[in-house]
Design an enzyme around this catalytic site. Structure first.
Site: not given
Ligand code: CAA
Length: 256
Positions: A64, A107, A110, A130
């Site tokens: 998400a 998400g 999911e 999460e």
């Molecule tokens: N939400 C918003 N932005 C996101 C995102 C997310 N879930 N995942 C990645 N992005 C964005 C990053 O902020 C980044 O943006 P900028 O270029 O503007 O900085 C861009 O996507 C590229 O990401 P990274 O630079 O972080 O890429 P990476 O290859 O170094 O890392 C990753 C990849 C490990 C997936 C890392 O992006 C990450 O940890 N993302 C978040 C994953 C996460 O926590 N997901 C769960 C979300 S909560 C949820 O989903 C609740 C639910 O149950 C519905």
């Protein structure tokens, strides 16, 4: 006109491609609406028999949209109730296959778990991070993963929030196929087109009965299966399938 997805079809297969590459297909509310609307539209379209959901080579979806979620309050969440939208995916009657390259986190995982089958790259990364954000999966992750892996394994993965390799996902039956990254789309379309040749009414009745098996008692599940079995005899495809067998020729199913 959709902003965050692309949709096209090929030989009876409707493809929904997540397209928000700048944030690894992070799912904001508009994007979820667009995905659900497109799935429903393919579900109603008689020329489509199977649906495929794909991302890009780097990410199916990284979860998400954290930026969108950051300022949420219990009240905004309660009023919007965003996860209700996801329930509509569970009501799609046609087979849905997720094709996963790269990240399928939170998400994104999911969303894949809402699909009937999952084809994934050997280097795909699943998981529920999460917990590291101080929350928990909210679109069904705790339920789907527990039903797939059992309580202890699900707790360990969701508590630690570590990425789960495709190997582990495959071992626990969370995904159907694990293949070279460059072959994911080809293999998914091959599988989808193979399914598209099957009698659509049977596919639909099987989908309902198999998913029901997860929640129903054995007897209730058998009752539902029986009802669906009897219902299949109302279709032209049942007549065609059995006649073709008897005439020793391939069947041609019409979805009627
Ligand atoms: N939400 C918003 N932005 C996101 C995102 C997310 N879930 N995942 C990645 N992005 C964005 C990053 O902020 C980044 O943006 P900028 O270029 O503007 O900085 C861009 O996507 C590229 O990401 P990274 O630079 O972080 O890429 P990476 O290859 O170094 O890392 C990753 C990849 C490990 C997936 C890392 O992006 C990450 O940890 N993302 C978040 C994953 C996460 O926590 N997901 C769960 C979300 S909560 C949820 O989903 C609740 C639910 O149950 C519905």
């Amino acid at each position: 006109m959709s902003k965050y997805i692309k949709a096209f079809s090929e030989d009876g297969v409707g493809v929904v491609q997540l397209h928000r590459p700048e944030v690894l297909n992070a799912l904001n509310r508009v994007m979820v609406d667009e995905i659900v609307n497109q799935l429903e539209s393919f579900d109603k379209n008689d020329t489509i028999r199977v649906i495929v959901l794909i991302g890009n080579e780097k990410a199916f979806a990284a979860g998400a949209d954290i930026e969108e979620m950051m300022e949420a309050t219990p009240l905004t969440l309660e009023l919007l109730n965003p996860f209700v939208e996801w329930d509509k995916i569970g009501r799609i009657k046609k087979p849905i296959i997720a094709a996963v390259n790269g990240f399928a986190l939170g998400g994104g995982f999911e969303l894949a778990l809402h699909c009937d089958l999952i084809v994934a790259a050997e280097d795909a990364k699943f998981g529920f991070p999460e917990v590291k954000l101080g929350v928990l999966p909210g679109a069904g992750g705790t339920q789907f993963l527990t039903k797939a892996m059992g309580v202890r394994k699900a707790l360990e993965w969701i508590w630690l929030g570590e990425p789960m390799s495709a190997d582990v996902a495959y071992e626990y039956g969370v995904i159907n196929r694990m293949i070279a990254p460059e072959l994911v789309m080809e293999e998914t379309m091959r599988l989808a087109k193979q399914l598209a040749k099957q009698p659509p009414i049977s596919l639909r009745l099987i989908k309902e009965a198999v998913h029901a098996a997860v929640d129903l008692s054995l007897q209730d599940g058998k009752n539902l299966e029986r009802k669906n079995f009897y219902l299949a005899f109302a279709s032209e495809d049942q007549k065609e399938g059995m006649r073709a067998f008897s005439e020793k020729r391939p069947a041609s199913f019409k979805g009627r």
